[in-house]
Design a protein around this motif. Sequence first.
Motif, short mmCIF file in Angstrom:
data_model
loop_
_atom_site.label_atom_id
_atom_site.label_comp_id
_atom_site.label_asym_id
_atom_site.label_seq_id
_atom_site.Cartn_x
_atom_site.Cartn_y
_atom_site.Cartn_z
N LYS A 1 -11.99 1.32 10.46
CA LYS A 1 -10.70 1.36 11.38
C LYS A 1 -9.64 1.98 10.71
N SER A 2 -9.79 2.87 9.14
CA SER A 2 -8.75 3.32 8.65
C SER A 2 -8.68 4.46 9.35
N ALA A 3 -6.57 4.47 10.02
CA ALA A 3 -6.42 5.91 10.19
C ALA A 3 -6.62 7.45 8.95
N LEU A 4 -7.65 6.89 8.14
CA LEU A 4 -7.98 8.12 7.38
C LEU A 4 -8.61 9.26 8.20
N ARG A 5 -9.51 8.37 8.45
CA ARG A 5 -11.06 8.54 8.83
C ARG A 5 -10.80 9.78 9.74
N VAL B 1 -4.60 9.89 -3.04
CA VAL B 1 -4.53 8.73 -3.61
C VAL B 1 -3.84 7.75 -2.89
N GLN B 2 -4.84 6.97 -2.55
CA GLN B 2 -4.14 5.45 -1.71
C GLN B 2 -3.96 4.18 -2.73
N LEU C 1 1.25 -1.15 0.04
CA LEU C 1 -0.14 -0.07 0.26
C LEU C 1 0.45 1.80 -0.29
N TRP C 2 0.15 2.10 -0.67
CA TRP C 2 1.63 3.32 -0.97
C TRP C 2 0.50 4.73 -1.13
N ARG C 3 0.85 5.39 -0.11
CA ARG C 3 0.57 7.11 -0.88
C ARG C 3 0.60 8.01 -1.55
N MET C 4 -0.22 8.73 -2.52
CA MET C 4 0.60 9.35 -3.37
C MET C 4 -0.28 11.02 -3.82
N THR C 5 -0.36 11.03 -3.97
CA THR C 5 -1.04 12.93 -4.40
C THR C 5 -1.15 12.54 -5.51
N ASP D 1 -7.13 1.12 -7.43
CA ASP D 1 -7.08 2.70 -6.15
C ASP D 1 -8.26 2.06 -4.57
N PHE D 2 -7.42 2.19 -3.94
CA PHE D 2 -7.61 1.33 -2.53
C PHE D 2 -8.19 2.92 -1.84
N THR D 3 -8.44 4.75 -2.02
CA THR D 3 -8.72 5.47 -1.52
C THR D 3 -10.25 5.52 -0.58
N ASP D 4 -11.40 5.45 -1.78
CA ASP D 4 -12.80 5.14 -1.01
C ASP D 4 -12.62 4.41 -0.36
N GLN D 5 -12.12 3.20 -0.16
CA GLN D 5 -12.25 1.74 0.68
C GLN D 5 -11.51 2.39 1.72
N LEU D 6 -11.11 3.38 1.96
CA LEU D 6 -10.25 3.21 3.26
C LEU D 6 -10.65 4.64 3.54
#
Length: 149
Positions: A145-149, A112-113, A101-105, A135-140
């Motif tokens: 439980k995601s740290a993005l929330r 964009v995850q 998994l990567w965090r990009m822009t 693309d996992f952005t929406d799922q995360l």
Amino acid sequence: MTDSNTTGERRNSESRAISDPAQFPDLPVTVVLDRIPVPILAVDPSGGIVFANEAFDELFGTDRSERADFHLQDIFPDQAPEGVNVADMFLTTVATRADSLWRMTDKTGDVVQVRASKSILRRAEDDLVLVALEDFTDQLWNDPKSALR
């Protein structure tokens, strides 16, 4: 007024629809990769992006004309710890391990995850890393439980 038969013939000759698997040897590899509906990215050892398909452009908001001097570092956020070259870490990881998994822009700077495949190229002597991105952005964002929330 254009004859519909002429228009249909022109469309068919331009799109080169693949109806017979024997046509594959006649297609350049970039045409095939461009038609895959999954973001595909080819990166050289210095981190230069040498190929990205249309699905990549849709995900990151880029187009071919902008990618002449595009570098892997351009799609990573500037939040990397000091002394860490995220582009080098990405190249090393995808060369050996799948589903990282990567965090990009994207072009606008939005996060964009993505999950990156292991490099699709098989030989160790290949100079390029060729990966598929998911693309996992929406799922995360939607995972409680995601740290993005």
